[in-house]
Scaffold this motif. Structure first.
Motif, mmCIF file in Angstrom:
data_model
loop_
_atom_site.group_PDB
_atom_site.id
_atom_site.type_symbol
_atom_site.label_atom_id
_atom_site.label_comp_id
_atom_site.label_asym_id
_atom_site.label_seq_id
_atom_site.Cartn_x
_atom_site.Cartn_y
_atom_site.Cartn_z
ATOM 1 N N LEU A 188 115.175 37.454 27.993
ATOM 2 C CA LEU A 188 113.789 37.928 28.742
ATOM 3 C C LEU A 188 115.415 39.750 28.854
ATOM 4 C CD1 LEU A 188 112.405 39.471 31.866
ATOM 5 C CD2 LEU A 188 114.055 37.757 32.620
ATOM 6 N N SER A 189 114.926 41.004 28.723
ATOM 7 C CA SER A 189 115.406 41.931 28.512
ATOM 8 C C SER A 189 114.741 42.882 29.234
ATOM 9 C CB SER A 189 115.186 42.439 27.315
ATOM 10 O OG SER A 189 115.617 43.164 27.225
ATOM 11 N N LEU A 190 115.973 42.883 30.306
ATOM 12 C CA LEU A 190 114.951 44.110 32.099
ATOM 13 C C LEU A 190 116.390 45.676 31.688
ATOM 14 C CD1 LEU A 190 115.986 41.002 34.648
ATOM 15 C CD2 LEU A 190 113.459 42.511 33.793
ATOM 16 N N HIS A 191 115.549 46.215 31.891
ATOM 17 C CA HIS A 191 116.413 47.590 31.830
ATOM 18 C C HIS A 191 115.838 48.337 33.062
ATOM 19 C CE1 HIS A 191 115.750 47.797 26.966
ATOM 20 N NE2 HIS A 191 116.516 46.733 27.758
ATOM 21 N N ASN A 192 117.547 49.076 33.708
ATOM 22 C CA ASN A 192 117.368 50.458 34.987
ATOM 23 C C ASN A 192 117.369 49.500 36.372
ATOM 24 O OD1 ASN A 192 117.705 52.368 32.837
ATOM 25 N ND2 ASN A 192 115.524 52.792 32.286
ATOM 26 N N GLN A 193 118.150 48.762 35.919
ATOM 27 C CA GLN A 193 117.609 47.643 37.468
ATOM 28 C C GLN A 193 118.419 48.034 38.015
ATOM 29 O OE1 GLN A 193 117.744 42.649 36.197
ATOM 30 N NE2 GLN A 193 119.439 43.859 35.291
ATOM 31 N N PRO A 194 118.178 48.329 39.775
ATOM 32 C CA PRO A 194 118.854 49.012 40.246
ATOM 33 C C PRO A 194 119.680 47.695 41.074
ATOM 34 C CG PRO A 194 116.408 49.446 41.038
ATOM 35 C CD PRO A 194 116.242 49.339 39.583
ATOM 36 N N ARG A 195 120.359 48.715 42.391
ATOM 37 C CA ARG A 195 121.273 47.203 42.570
ATOM 38 C C ARG A 195 120.879 46.956 43.791
ATOM 39 N NH1 ARG A 195 126.682 50.007 42.895
ATOM 40 N NH2 ARG A 195 127.183 48.486 41.617
ATOM 41 N N SER A 196 119.764 47.925 44.741
ATOM 42 C CA SER A 196 118.408 46.832 45.422
ATOM 43 C C SER A 196 117.338 48.025 45.687
ATOM 44 C CB SER A 196 120.076 46.850 46.518
ATOM 45 O OG SER A 196 120.111 48.914 46.996
ATOM 46 N N TRP A 197 117.143 47.446 46.249
ATOM 47 C CA TRP A 197 115.762 48.636 46.909
ATOM 48 C C TRP A 197 115.315 48.042 48.259
ATOM 49 C CZ3 TRP A 197 114.545 52.425 43.795
ATOM 50 C CH2 TRP A 197 113.107 52.900 43.774
ATOM 51 N N ALA A 198 115.343 49.140 48.733
ATOM 52 C CA ALA A 198 114.970 48.723 50.588
ATOM 53 C C ALA A 198 115.575 47.730 51.058
ATOM 54 C CB ALA A 198 112.995 48.979 50.346
ATOM 55 N N GLY A 199 116.816 48.265 51.027
ATOM 56 C CA GLY A 199 118.037 47.332 51.518
ATOM 57 C C GLY A 199 117.643 46.076 51.120
ATOM 58 N N ILE A 200 117.324 45.636 50.381
ATOM 59 C CA ILE A 200 117.373 44.169 49.424
ATOM 60 C C ILE A 200 118.062 43.934 48.266
ATOM 61 C CG2 ILE A 200 115.600 42.728 49.089
ATOM 62 C CD1 ILE A 200 115.432 42.877 51.490
ATOM 63 N N ALA A 240 98.400 39.968 47.174
ATOM 64 C CA ALA A 240 98.926 38.716 48.758
ATOM 65 C C ALA A 240 100.033 38.997 48.782
ATOM 66 C CB ALA A 240 98.874 37.194 48.551
ATOM 67 N N LEU A 241 100.915 39.023 47.666
ATOM 68 C CA LEU A 241 102.647 39.384 47.735
ATOM 69 C C LEU A 241 103.383 40.505 48.453
ATOM 70 C CD1 LEU A 241 105.262 38.398 47.507
ATOM 71 C CD2 LEU A 241 105.293 38.545 45.262
ATOM 72 N N GLU A 242 102.205 41.138 47.586
ATOM 73 C CA GLU A 242 102.540 43.423 47.331
ATOM 74 C C GLU A 242 102.062 43.249 48.280
ATOM 75 O OE1 GLU A 242 100.349 46.668 45.169
ATOM 76 O OE2 GLU A 242 100.776 45.263 43.898
ATOM 77 N N GLY A 243 101.413 43.115 49.650
ATOM 78 C CA GLY A 243 100.994 43.642 51.220
ATOM 79 C C GLY A 243 102.248 43.728 51.394
ATOM 80 N N THR A 244 103.404 42.790 51.514
ATOM 81 C CA THR A 244 104.445 42.370 52.347
ATOM 82 C C THR A 244 105.738 42.395 51.246
ATOM 83 O OG1 THR A 244 105.084 40.302 52.441
ATOM 84 C CG2 THR A 244 103.572 41.331 54.257
ATOM 85 N N ALA A 245 105.790 42.614 50.405
ATOM 86 C CA ALA A 245 106.835 42.658 49.437
ATOM 87 C C ALA A 245 107.511 43.944 49.063
ATOM 88 C CB ALA A 245 106.551 42.308 48.154
ATOM 89 N N VAL A 246 109.029 43.955 48.281
ATOM 90 C CA VAL A 246 109.853 44.786 48.699
ATOM 91 C C VAL A 246 109.635 45.665 46.535
ATOM 92 C CG1 VAL A 246 112.201 45.406 48.097
ATOM 93 C CG2 VAL A 246 111.857 44.549 50.073
ATOM 94 N N LEU A 247 109.322 46.284 45.865
ATOM 95 C CA LEU A 247 108.833 46.423 44.404
ATOM 96 C C LEU A 247 108.981 48.373 45.144
ATOM 97 C CD1 LEU A 247 105.147 46.556 43.554
ATOM 98 C CD2 LEU A 247 105.844 45.911 46.518
#
Length: 393
Positions: free
Chosen positions: A131-143, A29-36
């Motif tokens: 929680l460990s997060l790697h290689n995170q973009p600063r933004s994606w699709a303008g978000i 439901a989220l994936e249909g309109t989400a930024v990912l």
């Protein structure tokens, strides 16, 4: 079973799902309109898990919603404890190019307080310390990336991204200089003269997939062997992952994974596999032959024809993954990505500095030509030693 809902704020609610199947309705439901990015698609992560990519880990899929519906999702896997500390990370992050929360475009006002409250609830409920997060973009699709509200540092390598724009010249321009276009055209002529008609084809049936995947494994295996790296792509679980996920998307314009092959006559001289999300394509991996056709720049020809193909299917942006290689700069621009370690318990606060130091050390090695050369030499020696012990040569 899903634990009780926590009201993180007056309007925000948090659920933690323990299985992919349980989370799937919310996720889709989220994936249909989400930024990912492509590496948070349900099909990508479910395919990775089904192939055996997360053996030994427990899932804790953190879902945020309000009265209007789903807002965000963090699909986490909890690794087995080490020295009494349990680390959470995104499912599949060990092989993906980008960590990113699945987030509704209208959920950009999620605060650090909201996210920390939700993470602490998940930590208490499922038992992880950080929680460990790697290689995170600063933004994606303008978000903007909401997870960068937490402390973060530069990752070891950059992410190479670019737009795919329609032009009037050869290969739709694709941002190439006149010299670069001439080089691609010359390479195509030489390849065709020496080996036969040049064409790029996507594998959309089982026979084609088997042929392209076999060529990929052979070509990539030879290259990794030269680098002194074990060919993880030839491991049984990775073979299952690629074959099953690519076959699942034969009929889709933008599948979770697709293989393309560059043919010269009847020979597959280069391949690439990539993942899609919306109108974005991520080149996950590529390979080229080591035979006579390698005398021309096969990767440039592959990229030119691939970008034409992507344009025809509505793709408008591309990344060439993590890793600093000069050929990527012709087609894309380097963008910084970031690592975070977010402690959530007393044990997590004790362990977090060590993990952060390890990531900084990795960046220092990769950014220093001298240290990186030394690391590659050690890696190649270890690879040859393992081959000797196995009796491979």
């Amino acid at each position: 079973m899903t634990p009780p809902v926590l009201a993180a704020t007056a309007k925000l609610r948090v659920d933690v799902f323990r299985t992919l199947e349980e989370a799937e309705p919310f996720w889709r439901a989220l994936e249909g309109t989400a930024v990912l990015t492509p590496y948070q698609r349900y099909d990508w992560m479910a395919g990775f898990a089904a192939a055996g990519g997360e053996c030994g880990g427990r899932f804790a899929i953190l879902a945020l919603s309000d009265d209007g519906g789903p807002l965000a999702l963090l699909p986490l896997v909890l690794e087995p404890p080490r020295f009494g500390v349990t680390r959470a990370r995104l499912i599949g992050s060990c092989i993906s190019n980008s960590d990113w929360p699945i987030i509704a475009a209208e959920a950009t006002n999620l605060t650090r307080h909201d996210l920390l409250h939700a993470l602490r609830h998940a930590s208490r409920t499922t038992g992880f310390d950080l929680l460990s997060l790697h290689n995170q973009p600063r933004s994606w699709a303008g978000i903007p990336n909401p997870m960068l509200q937490f402390h973060h540092g530069m990752a070891a390598s950059g992410l190479y991204c670019g737009k795919i724009e329609r032009g009037d010249g050869p290969f739709r321009e694709h941002g190439l200089s006149r010299k670069e276009r001439k080089n691609v055209e010359r390479g195509m002529r030489r390849l065709e003269e020496g080996h036969g008609a040049v064409a790029l084809r996507r594998a959309t049936d089982p026979d084609a997939l088997r042929c392209v995947h076999a060529a990929f494994l052979d070509q990539r295996g030879r290259r990794l062997g030269e680098m002194g790296v074990e060919n993880v792509f030839a491991e049984d679980w990775f073979v299952r992952f690629f074959q099953n996920l690519a076959a699942h998307g034969f009929e889709e314009a933008h599948p979770a994974l697709a293989f393309h092959a560059l043919y010269a006559g009847n020979e597959i001289v280069a391949t690439c596999c990539g993942a899609y999300s919306g109108t974005h394509y991520s080149m996950y991996m590529n390979s080229t032959t080591t035979g006579p056709a390698a005398r021309v720049s096969l990767i440039s020809i592959l990229m030119a024809l691939l970008m034409d193909d992507l344009l025809e299917t509505g793709v408008r942006s591309i990344d060439m993954g993590i890793g600093d290689f000069e050929y990527k700069r012709i087609w894309t621009d380097q963008e910084p990505v970031f690592d975070s370690v977010i402690p959530l318990t007393a044990r997590g606060y004790l362990a977090a500095p060590g993990l952060a130091i390890g990531r900084r050390a990795k960046r220092a090695i990769k950014q220093s030509p001298r240290l990186w050369t030394a690391a590659q030499n050690v890696r190649q020696w270890r690879h040859q030693s393992r081959r000797f012990m196995r009796g491979d040569g």
